[in-house]
Design a protein around this motif. Structure first.
Motif, PDB file in Angstrom:
ATOM      1  N   ALA A  80       0.817  -1.225   0.000  1.00 43.69           N
ATOM      2  CA  ALA A  80       0.000   0.000   0.000  1.00 43.69           C
ATOM      3  C   ALA A  80       0.842   1.264   0.000  1.00 43.69           C
ATOM      4  O   ALA A  80       0.375   2.333  -0.394  1.00 43.69           O
ATOM      5  N   SER A  81       2.098   1.162   0.452  1.00 48.48           N
ATOM      6  CA  SER A  81       2.969   2.343   0.474  1.00 48.48           C
ATOM      7  C   SER A  81       3.725   2.555  -0.832  1.00 48.48           C
ATOM      8  O   SER A  81       4.471   3.523  -0.967  1.00 48.48           O
ATOM      9  N   SER A  82       3.539   1.651  -1.802  1.00 43.08           N
ATOM     10  CA  SER A  82       4.270   1.750  -3.072  1.00 43.08           C
ATOM     11  C   SER A  82       3.685   2.837  -3.960  1.00 43.08           C
ATOM     12  O   SER A  82       2.468   3.060  -3.995  1.00 43.08           O
ATOM     13  N   LEU A  83       4.575   3.503  -4.692  1.00 39.49           N
ATOM     14  CA  LEU A  83       4.110   4.495  -5.658  1.00 39.49           C
ATOM     15  C   LEU A  83       3.409   3.835  -6.841  1.00 39.49           C
ATOM     16  O   LEU A  83       2.633   4.483  -7.544  1.00 39.49           O
ATOM     17  N   PHE A  84       3.649   2.547  -7.032  1.00 39.66           N
ATOM     18  CA  PHE A  84       3.075   1.864  -8.179  1.00 39.66           C
ATOM     19  C   PHE A  84       1.578   1.585  -8.006  1.00 39.66           C
ATOM     20  O   PHE A  84       0.939   1.095  -8.943  1.00 39.66           O
ATOM     21  N   VAL A  85       1.006   1.870  -6.818  1.00 39.55           N
ATOM     22  CA  VAL A  85      -0.444   1.696  -6.681  1.00 39.55           C
ATOM     23  C   VAL A  85      -1.191   2.626  -7.627  1.00 39.55           C
ATOM     24  O   VAL A  85      -2.353   2.375  -7.969  1.00 39.55           O
ATOM     25  N   ARG A 120      10.076  -4.007   6.214  1.00 38.66           N
ATOM     26  CA  ARG A 120      10.237  -3.164   7.394  1.00 38.66           C
ATOM     27  C   ARG A 120       9.480  -1.852   7.242  1.00 38.66           C
ATOM     28  O   ARG A 120       8.914  -1.326   8.205  1.00 38.66           O
ATOM     29  N   ARG A 121       9.455  -1.344   6.010  1.00 42.40           N
ATOM     30  CA  ARG A 121       8.810  -0.050   5.793  1.00 42.40           C
ATOM     31  C   ARG A 121       7.313  -0.113   6.086  1.00 42.40           C
ATOM     32  O   ARG A 121       6.756   0.769   6.742  1.00 42.40           O
ATOM     33  N   ILE A 122       6.637  -1.136   5.595  1.00 44.14           N
ATOM     34  CA  ILE A 122       5.187  -1.198   5.805  1.00 44.14           C
ATOM     35  C   ILE A 122       4.861  -1.600   7.242  1.00 44.14           C
ATOM     36  O   ILE A 122       3.835  -1.194   7.801  1.00 44.14           O
ATOM     37  N   MET A 123       5.787  -2.390   7.887  1.00 40.63           N
ATOM     38  CA  MET A 123       5.539  -2.782   9.271  1.00 40.63           C
ATOM     39  C   MET A 123       5.739  -1.614  10.230  1.00 40.63           C
ATOM     40  O   MET A 123       5.239  -1.622  11.361  1.00 40.63           O
ATOM     41  N   SER A 124       6.473  -0.600   9.782  1.00 45.94           N
ATOM     42  CA  SER A 124       6.673   0.577  10.622  1.00 45.94           C
ATOM     43  C   SER A 124       5.453   1.488  10.652  1.00 45.94           C
ATOM     44  O   SER A 124       5.379   2.407  11.472  1.00 45.94           O
ATOM     45  N   MET A 125       4.511   1.256   9.754  1.00 46.21           N
ATOM     46  CA  MET A 125       3.291   2.068   9.721  1.00 46.21           C
ATOM     47  C   MET A 125       2.332   1.632  10.828  1.00 46.21           C
ATOM     48  O   MET A 125       2.206   0.446  11.125  1.00 46.21           O
ATOM     49  N   GLU A 126       1.656   2.586  11.440  1.00 41.28           N
ATOM     50  CA  GLU A 126       0.652   2.257  12.445  1.00 41.28           C
ATOM     51  C   GLU A 126      -0.514   1.516  11.781  1.00 41.28           C
ATOM     52  O   GLU A 126      -0.842   1.751  10.622  1.00 41.28           O
ATOM     53  N   GLY A 127      -1.128   0.657  12.568  1.00 41.22           N
ATOM     54  CA  GLY A 127      -2.221  -0.139  12.026  1.00 41.22           C
ATOM     55  C   GLY A 127      -3.361   0.705  11.507  1.00 41.22           C
ATOM     56  O   GLY A 127      -3.909   0.449  10.422  1.00 41.22           O
ATOM     57  N   ARG A 128      -3.727   1.742  12.268  1.00 42.81           N
ATOM     58  CA  ARG A 128      -4.823   2.590  11.819  1.00 42.81           C
ATOM     59  C   ARG A 128      -4.474   3.313  10.523  1.00 42.81           C
ATOM     60  O   ARG A 128      -5.303   3.461   9.623  1.00 42.81           O
ATOM     61  N   TYR A 129      -3.226   3.760  10.445  1.00 39.08           N
ATOM     62  CA  TYR A 129      -2.805   4.461   9.229  1.00 39.08           C
ATOM     63  C   TYR A 129      -2.796   3.524   8.025  1.00 39.08           C
ATOM     64  O   TYR A 129      -3.207   3.896   6.921  1.00 39.08           O
ATOM     65  N   VAL A 163      -4.670   0.796   7.635  1.00 35.55           N
ATOM     66  CA  VAL A 163      -6.066   0.517   7.265  1.00 35.55           C
ATOM     67  C   VAL A 163      -6.659   1.698   6.514  1.00 35.55           C
ATOM     68  O   VAL A 163      -7.369   1.537   5.497  1.00 35.55           O
ATOM     69  N   ALA A 164      -6.382   2.919   6.996  1.00 36.02           N
ATOM     70  CA  ALA A 164      -6.911   4.107   6.327  1.00 36.02           C
ATOM     71  C   ALA A 164      -6.345   4.240   4.915  1.00 36.02           C
ATOM     72  O   ALA A 164      -7.065   4.604   3.977  1.00 36.02           O
ATOM     73  N   THR A 165      -5.063   3.931   4.781  1.00 36.56           N
ATOM     74  CA  THR A 165      -4.442   4.029   3.453  1.00 36.56           C
ATOM     75  C   THR A 165      -5.068   3.046   2.471  1.00 36.56           C
ATOM     76  O   THR A 165      -5.435   3.407   1.339  1.00 36.56           O
ATOM     77  N   VAL A 166      -5.189   1.783   2.887  1.00 36.97           N
ATOM     78  CA  VAL A 166      -5.779   0.768   2.003  1.00 36.97           C
ATOM     79  C   VAL A 166      -7.227   1.105   1.694  1.00 36.97           C
ATOM     80  O   VAL A 166      -7.697   0.960   0.547  1.00 36.97           O
ATOM     81  N   SER A 167      -7.978   1.576   2.702  1.00 38.56           N
ATOM     82  CA  SER A 167      -9.384   1.932   2.478  1.00 38.56           C
ATOM     83  C   SER A 167      -9.514   3.090   1.504  1.00 38.56           C
ATOM     84  O   SER A 167     -10.376   3.088   0.603  1.00 38.56           O
TER      85      SER A 167
END
Length: 555
Positions: free
Chosen positions: A98-103, A159-168, A170-174
């Motif tokens: 979800a953090s990739s620019l390719f989305v 490591r990059r995606i695991m460093s993101m908070e769970g709420r953030y 979920v909000a990003t994917v949503s």
């Protein structure tokens, strides 16, 4: 409506998208190389994405090759959309989910799906993109929490995606999922609107009965509909948009039409076009210059109208006029000659019976009687032509009439060395005067036998159901009866005259046989046609409307 893969408009959009995605893919490869040269940790771990993008370029060339085929596969648009969604999912898997620019790449197949497939297919593409995006994110979470083995994935991205908070997260994917669905809905609405606009523009031109050609100011083809391709003998799937008209119409047969296109002048021209198949097609070519608001030319529209049916109708009118004039003449001749002729023949017969005539005088008197009988036969034909009585039409089985006529033909002296072959469908019903139609069939059968050469070639008689093809008959169900001989045939220059009164190629013929046949058939709302037999000889055919028995009616 044509399937998307075979519709020239959709094919053009697919080709446009293939070039666009090639540009985006090459640009992405360039960006990766630039960031990799900058030494950033994340972009140093993009070897997998780099390989996927290179493979995507190769896949793009496969798309272009398929598009250049004479008949591209029907599944090509679906293949392109599905492949792009999967390629994007692989890229996001290799570069941070979800953090990739390719989305952002998901938006391209969603939007394009509504343009190269049916409008609302973008909704399905959006749902697929949402599922793939969510699935890739769940794979990342499974690798961290349950120790799944994630092949080809760098620890940097995990490591990059695991460093993101769970709420953030979920909000990003949503937010991404909502964006995909919204774009899918908007793309569907846009595609439906474009399809509706096209219905009143290109589809009207595409499905019109006449050929349409549109050129820009550089004589390049902007539009060419299917009817124009058919008339000009061009493939329905050949790419012509953007071609110069000189290249498209390069054969000698297109010379007259090409001059009209290059002169770029408004006008109306009637011409005879010889198609690549050798068929001669009478055309009316109308050209109109398109101008902008200031009056400057910005293109040319040429309409090709096939006037074959109009020519046939005009020829039929001329033939009817000649027959009417000949009928009046025949009636006048018969009235003026028949009575004196009967007196001459009677006197000659009396003298021939006298004992005082002998030697040459007797032979001369026999000649007078014989030629008087011949002249009387000609006058009888005249009267039959001029005073053809209206048919007394009632339901009759034409199959039996044809068989009966063939039976009589087989027993004529002319049929001695020429067998009559019969091929007749059963229960061919029509409203007809059985006596008159029988006269027509015998006349045509005798003509076919007399046209045969001295060999033992057969005469074929065929009767079958066939829809009408003339302007008057339209698509009415009917019955066709054909007489096929393999004689010397009718010379092309005389084919148009065979139904003219008094025109004959037979020694001693009156030239009224086929004219009488035509008049009888036309009085039965039918048509007569004579064509050359590909195997040599002639095919003479009559067409009559079929009679359908109504429920409860006795046959």
């Amino acid at each position: 409506m044509a399937s998307p893969a075979k519709d020239p408009v959709e094919l053009g959009r697919v080709e446009w998208y293939a070039f666009l995605r090639l540009f985006i893919t090459i640009s992405s490869i360039g960006i990766i190389l630039i960031y990799k040269a900058g030494g950033l940790e994340e972009f140093g771990e993009l070897r997998g994405a780099y390989v996927v993008l290179v493979c995507s370029c190769a896949l793009n060339f496969v798309y272009l090759l398929l598009l250049r085929m004479s008949s591209p596969p029907k599944f090509l648009p679906l293949l392109i959309v599905a492949a792009d969604l999967i390629v994007t999912a692989i890229l996001t898997y290799l570069t941070g989910a979800a953090s990739s620019l390719f989305v952002l790449f998901y938006f391209a197949p969603i939007v394009v799906s509504s343009l190269i497939r049916e409008p609302w297919s973008s909704i399905r593409a959006a749902i697929a993109a949402t599922g793939l995006s969510l699935g890739v994110t769940l794979v990342y979470l499974g690798g961290e929490r349950w120790g799944w083995r994630l092949p080809y994935l760098s620890e940097v991205w995990l490591r990059r995606i695991m460093s993101m908070e769970g709420r953030y997260l979920v909000a990003t994917v949503s937010a991404q999922s909502i964006a995909y669905v919204v774009v899918g809905m908007l793309s569907g609405m846009l595609g439906a609107s474009l399809r509706q606009v096209r219905l009143f523009s290109e589809e009207i031109l595409e499905n019109m009965g006449e050929g349409a050609i549109a050129l820009d100011n550089e004589n390049r083809v902007a539009f060419l509909n299917s009817r124009a391709r058919e008339l000009l003998g061009l493939s329905l799937y050949r790419r012509v948009k953007g071609m110069r008209c000189e290249k498209l119409l390069s054969g000698e047969m297109y010379g007259s039409l090409l001059r009209i296109l290059k002169n770029r002048a408004e006008g109306y021209v009637e011409m005879e076009f010889v198609a690549p198949s050798g068929k001669r097609v009478p055309l009316v070519v109308t050209s109109s210059v398109l101008r902008d608001d200031s009056g400057r030319p910005r293109g040319l529209v040429v309409i090709l109208i096939d006037i074959t049916l109009r020519k046939r109708a005009e020829e039929a009118e001329r033939r009817a006029a000649r027959q009417e004039a000949a009928g009046e003449l025949a009636a006048g001749i018969a009235h003026e000659i028949r009575n004196p002729l009967a007196s001459i023949r009677g006197a000659a017969q009396e003298l021939l019976g006298s004992a005082s005539l002998a030697g040459n005088d007797g032979r001369l008197m026999e000649l007078v009687v014989r030629e008087s009988d011949r002249l009387n036969g000609i006058i009888t034909d005249f009267l039959a032509f001029a005073r053809a009585k209206p048919p007394s039409r009632r339901p009759c089985n034409l199959s039996e009439v044809v068989r009966s006529s063939a039976f009589v033909l087989q027993r004529r002296a002319e049929a001695g060395e020429h067998p009559v072959r019969l091929k007749v469908e059963d229960n061919l019903l029509c409203l007809a005067d059985e006596e008159q139609i029988g006269q027509v069939l015998l006349n045509l059968g005798v003509n076919a036998l007399e046209a045969c050469d001295d060999d033992d070639s057969p005469v074929e008689v065929r009767a079958f159901r066939e829809f009408g093809v003339s302007a008057r008959d339209g698509d009415r169900p009917g019955i066709k009866v054909e007489f096929v001989d393999r004689g010397s045939g009718v010379p092309p220059g005389r084919m148009a005259k065979v139904f003219d009164p008094f025109f004959t190629t037979k020694p001693g013929g009156t030239g009224l046989g086929l004219s009488i046949v035509q008049r009888i058939v036309q009085n039965h709302d039918g048509d007569v046609e004579i064509t050359s037999n590909p195997d040599g000889g002639t095919i003479v055919s009559i067409w009559l409307p079929e009679y359908r028995v109504r429920e409860g009616e006795r046959r």
